[in-house]
Design an enzyme around this catalytic site. Sequence first.
Site, PDB file in Angstrom:
ATOM      1  N   HIS A  15      -3.687  -5.575   2.095  1.00 42.50           N
ATOM      2  CA  HIS A  15      -3.387  -5.593   3.531  1.00 42.50           C
ATOM      3  C   HIS A  15      -4.034  -6.818   4.148  1.00 42.50           C
ATOM      4  O   HIS A  15      -4.614  -7.634   3.482  1.00 42.50           O
ATOM      5  CB  HIS A  15      -4.045  -4.396   4.230  1.00 42.50           C
ATOM      6  CG  HIS A  15      -3.473  -3.083   3.944  1.00 42.50           C
ATOM      7  ND1 HIS A  15      -2.314  -2.648   4.493  1.00 42.50           N
ATOM      8  CD2 HIS A  15      -3.934  -2.055   3.201  1.00 42.50           C
ATOM      9  CE1 HIS A  15      -2.093  -1.404   4.110  1.00 42.50           C
ATOM     10  NE2 HIS A  15      -3.050  -1.017   3.323  1.00 42.50           N
ATOM     11  N   CYS A  66       0.816  -1.221   0.000  1.00 46.10           N
ATOM     12  CA  CYS A  66       0.000   0.000   0.000  1.00 46.10           C
ATOM     13  C   CYS A  66       0.851   1.273   0.000  1.00 46.10           C
ATOM     14  O   CYS A  66       1.449   1.595  -1.021  1.00 46.10           O
ATOM     15  CB  CYS A  66      -0.999  -0.035   1.140  1.00 46.10           C
ATOM     16  SG  CYS A  66      -2.423   1.023   0.816  1.00 46.10           S
ATOM     17  N   ARG A  82     -12.082   6.748  -1.547  1.00 45.71           N
ATOM     18  CA  ARG A  82     -11.152   5.679  -1.192  1.00 45.71           C
ATOM     19  C   ARG A  82     -11.639   4.372  -1.824  1.00 45.71           C
ATOM     20  O   ARG A  82     -12.845   4.140  -1.949  1.00 45.71           O
ATOM     21  CB  ARG A  82     -11.056   5.531   0.332  1.00 45.71           C
ATOM     22  CG  ARG A  82     -10.509   6.769   1.013  1.00 45.71           C
ATOM     23  CD  ARG A  82     -10.150   6.514   2.456  1.00 45.71           C
ATOM     24  NE  ARG A  82      -8.975   5.679   2.607  1.00 45.71           N
ATOM     25  CZ  ARG A  82      -7.718   6.118   2.486  1.00 45.71           C
ATOM     26  NH1 ARG A  82      -7.481   7.382   2.215  1.00 45.71           N
ATOM     27  NH2 ARG A  82      -6.703   5.300   2.642  1.00 45.71           N
TER      28      ARG A  82
HETATM   29  N1  GLN Z   1      -1.961   6.853   1.983  1.00 43.04           N
HETATM   30  C1  GLN Z   1      -2.131   5.964   0.907  1.00 43.04           C
HETATM   31  C2  GLN Z   1      -3.495   6.021   0.222  1.00 43.04           C
HETATM   32  O1  GLN Z   1      -4.489   6.313   0.853  1.00 43.04           O
HETATM   33  C3  GLN Z   1      -1.824   4.570   1.402  1.00 43.04           C
HETATM   34  C4  GLN Z   1      -2.820   4.056   2.395  1.00 43.04           C
HETATM   35  C5  GLN Z   1      -2.449   2.732   2.989  1.00 43.04           C
HETATM   36  O2  GLN Z   1      -1.271   2.372   3.104  1.00 43.04           O
HETATM   37  N2  GLN Z   1      -3.465   2.027   3.441  1.00 43.04           N
HETATM   38  O3  GLN Z   1      -3.570   5.768  -0.963  1.00 43.04           O
END
Ligand code: GLN
Length: 249
Positions: free
Chosen positions: A198, A98, A132
């Site tokens: 993840h 990520c 997101r």
């Molecule tokens: N900050 C990054 C995004 O939102 C990565 C997020 C994460 O590692 N979960 O794309």
Amino acid sequence: MSAADTPPVRLCHLYPDHLNIYADRGNIAVFDRRLGWRGLALEVAEVGLGDPIPADCDLYYLGGGQDRDQMLVAEDLAHKADPLRQAAADGAVVLGVCGGYQLLGHRYVAADGGIMAGIGLLDLETTAGRSRLIGDVVLEVTLQGRTATVVGYENHAGRTHLGGGCTPVGRLRRGHGNNGADGCEGAVAGRTVGTYLHGPLLPKNPWLADTLLGWALDHAGSPAELAPLDDDLEHAAHAVAQTRAGQRR
Ligand code: GLN
């Protein structure tokens, strides 16, 4: 070489204090246990902001993080980029999850417009979108001529687009993946692997864990056929994740 004579696999855990959301540290526990069950050992060097990076590790690991942590890390990682690129060129494994994945690319443009330079180990670029991309993911992954299903969970604003210097880790059966548009997830070039998965990634995907460990052992000069393990629990967890993603009854 017998297991007892095999030197430990050396893992460099980059920024454990800043890049560790969704229990990404669990991936390291998986490397450790899967080696341990085979009589092999893992030696972990934790490397934070301002610390020198060891040049001789077999595996380098970067977890996920929020944008503000990623900004701190990006500035520091620029000073570690040369040894990390050299290690990758020498065949060490690099795994980024990520936020860590995004920083392996050329750059990440965050939601507030802040620009973070990556180290360009993967030919890709990421820009945060307005929404997101969240949820369960099921992928079809082919590595070393073997195809398997990989499961995980994603939560990122970044939309990642790959250049010609790397290929996706997998094709999406479920989930948003790199950018919610092209049906692909993650990126791989040589032994550098980046993914949005993840959860953590490896406990439910023992095949992927062993593929990476096989590369690391080869880099360590102790190539080994990894003996099969009793993965019933891992496969059950994998199946639950597939069911949750609506890919299995
Ligand atoms: N900050 C990054 C995004 O939102 C990565 C997020 C994460 O590692 N979960 O794309």
